[in-house]
Design a protein around this motif. Structure first.
Motif, PDB file in Angstrom:
ATOM      1  N   GLU A 211     -13.173   0.280   3.678  1.00 31.83           N
ATOM      2  CA  GLU A 211     -13.083  -1.030   4.312  1.00 31.83           C
ATOM      3  C   GLU A 211     -14.170  -1.956   3.775  1.00 31.83           C
ATOM      4  O   GLU A 211     -15.142  -1.506   3.172  1.00 31.83           O
TER       5      GLU A 211
ATOM      6  N   SER B 278       0.824  -1.198   0.000  1.00 30.98           N
ATOM      7  CA  SER B 278       0.000   0.000   0.000  1.00 30.98           C
ATOM      8  C   SER B 278       0.861   1.253   0.000  1.00 30.98           C
ATOM      9  O   SER B 278       1.969   1.273   0.487  1.00 30.98           O
TER      10      SER B 278
ATOM     11  N   GLY C 193     -10.205   6.750   2.475  1.00 28.36           N
ATOM     12  CA  GLY C 193     -10.267   5.566   3.332  1.00 28.36           C
ATOM     13  C   GLY C 193     -11.312   4.600   2.825  1.00 28.36           C
ATOM     14  O   GLY C 193     -12.028   4.867   1.862  1.00 28.36           O
TER      15      GLY C 193
ATOM     16  N   MET D 194      -5.815   9.103   8.777  1.00 23.60           N
ATOM     17  CA  MET D 194      -7.017   9.706   9.327  1.00 23.60           C
ATOM     18  C   MET D 194      -6.707  10.933  10.178  1.00 23.60           C
ATOM     19  O   MET D 194      -7.570  11.788  10.393  1.00 23.60           O
TER      20      MET D 194
ATOM     21  N   ARG E 263     -19.294   8.681   3.571  1.00 21.48           N
ATOM     22  CA  ARG E 263     -19.052   7.240   3.508  1.00 21.48           C
ATOM     23  C   ARG E 263     -20.118   6.620   2.602  1.00 21.48           C
ATOM     24  O   ARG E 263     -21.305   6.642   2.917  1.00 21.48           O
TER      25      ARG E 263
ATOM     26  N   PHE F 249      -3.827   5.531   4.071  1.00 23.47           N
ATOM     27  CA  PHE F 249      -4.719   6.625   4.422  1.00 23.47           C
ATOM     28  C   PHE F 249      -4.424   7.112   5.839  1.00 23.47           C
ATOM     29  O   PHE F 249      -4.393   6.316   6.774  1.00 23.47           O
TER      30      PHE F 249
ATOM     31  N   GLN G  80      -3.389   0.944   4.393  1.00 24.38           N
ATOM     32  CA  GLN G  80      -3.747   1.183   3.000  1.00 24.38           C
ATOM     33  C   GLN G  80      -3.179   2.497   2.467  1.00 24.38           C
ATOM     34  O   GLN G  80      -3.387   2.844   1.318  1.00 24.38           O
TER      35      GLN G  80
ATOM     36  N   TYR H 194      -8.976   0.471  13.906  1.00 25.80           N
ATOM     37  CA  TYR H 194      -9.521   1.092  12.707  1.00 25.80           C
ATOM     38  C   TYR H 194      -8.489   2.003  12.050  1.00 25.80           C
ATOM     39  O   TYR H 194      -8.308   1.987  10.831  1.00 25.80           O
TER      40      TYR H 194
ATOM     41  N   GLN I 298      -6.688   1.706   8.192  1.00 23.60           N
ATOM     42  CA  GLN I 298      -6.615   2.769   7.197  1.00 23.60           C
ATOM     43  C   GLN I 298      -5.156   3.118   6.878  1.00 23.60           C
ATOM     44  O   GLN I 298      -4.792   3.339   5.719  1.00 23.60           O
ATOM     45  N   SER I 299      -4.323   3.149   7.908  1.00 24.77           N
ATOM     46  CA  SER I 299      -2.911   3.454   7.703  1.00 24.77           C
ATOM     47  C   SER I 299      -2.239   2.400   6.826  1.00 24.77           C
ATOM     48  O   SER I 299      -1.382   2.714   5.999  1.00 24.77           O
TER      49      SER I 299
ATOM     50  N   GLY J 124      -9.260  -4.215   4.284  1.00 27.70           N
ATOM     51  CA  GLY J 124      -9.321  -2.980   3.525  1.00 27.70           C
ATOM     52  C   GLY J 124     -10.008  -3.151   2.176  1.00 27.70           C
ATOM     53  O   GLY J 124     -10.700  -4.140   1.929  1.00 27.70           O
TER      54      GLY J 124
END
Length: 203
Positions: free
Chosen positions: A142, A41, A140, A102, A112, A100, A98, A91, A95-96, A154
């Motif tokens: 999922e 990623s 982000g 936050m 979303r 992303f 991938q 969570y 995201q991290s 993800g």
């Protein structure tokens, strides 16, 4: 905590979805079986994905190998907290992994968009995929089970080798070996004799 304002066809409701989803956690099996996917990623900030409308979102998910319903199952407004507590660690880690961050969205409101997956490996009919969008850019996402509320992984399809965002050109990592240059004979080392000899003149 995350605050969701959900928008469904013909009705508006407030959801406490975030705590239910995050409480389900991200299974340890996912992290063990998808280590390669995580390492591939890259940062979404460096490679933004523009999702301006429903067609863009569906096309993007299809590019990852997913078959989804053409219309959203839900559209929600997510207020990202200004500070994150430990209940969100799993969570944020997802995201991290991938690419992303936050933390860059702290205090902001993102949308979303959730779609039903119709080709999830194993044929599970309860699988949903969500993308988080801020100012029409992907920030982000999922895949989760709508029946249990459990986040599974993800955006990339398991085993597909794809990533959430296009990877940049790779450079050798520290300690990685590069091909050795052609060797030249050391002092005193003999060089190979020519393969052919010149014919002797006729007598």
């Amino acid at each position: 905590m995350f605050i969701y304002t959900a928008k469904f066809p013909r009705k508006r409701v407030l959801l406490a979805l975030a705590l239910l989803v995050i409480a389900g956690g991200i299974t340890a099996a996912f992290f063990l079986s998808n280590g390669d996917q995580d390492t591939q990623s890259v940062s979404a900030a460096l490679q933004p994905v523009s999702l301006r409308n429903n067609e863009d979102r569906v096309s993007y998910l299809e590019s990852l190998g997913w078959a989804v319903t053409p219309e959203t199952a839900a559209i929600e407004e997510l207020e990202v907290p200004k500070t994150f507590d430990s209940t969100l660690d799993s969570y944020l880690a997802l995201q991290s992994s991938q690419g992303f961050n936050m933390n860059d969205l702290a205090g902001k409101t993102v949308k979303r968009y959730t779609y039903a997956i119709t080709n999830y490996p194993g044929g599970d009919a309860d699988m949903m995929i969500s993308v988080l969008v801020y100012k029409k850019n992907l920030v982000g996402g999922e895949v989760f089970n709508s029946a249990t509320g459990e986040i599974l992984h993800g955006l990339a399809m398991p085993g597909s080798g794809t990533t959430a965002t296009p990877p940049p050109a790779q450079t050798p990592t520290p300690g990685q070996q590069t091909p050795a240059p052609a060797q030249t004979p050391a002092p005193g080392q003999q060089t190979p004799a020519p393969a052919q000899q010149t014919p002797a003149p006729a007598a």
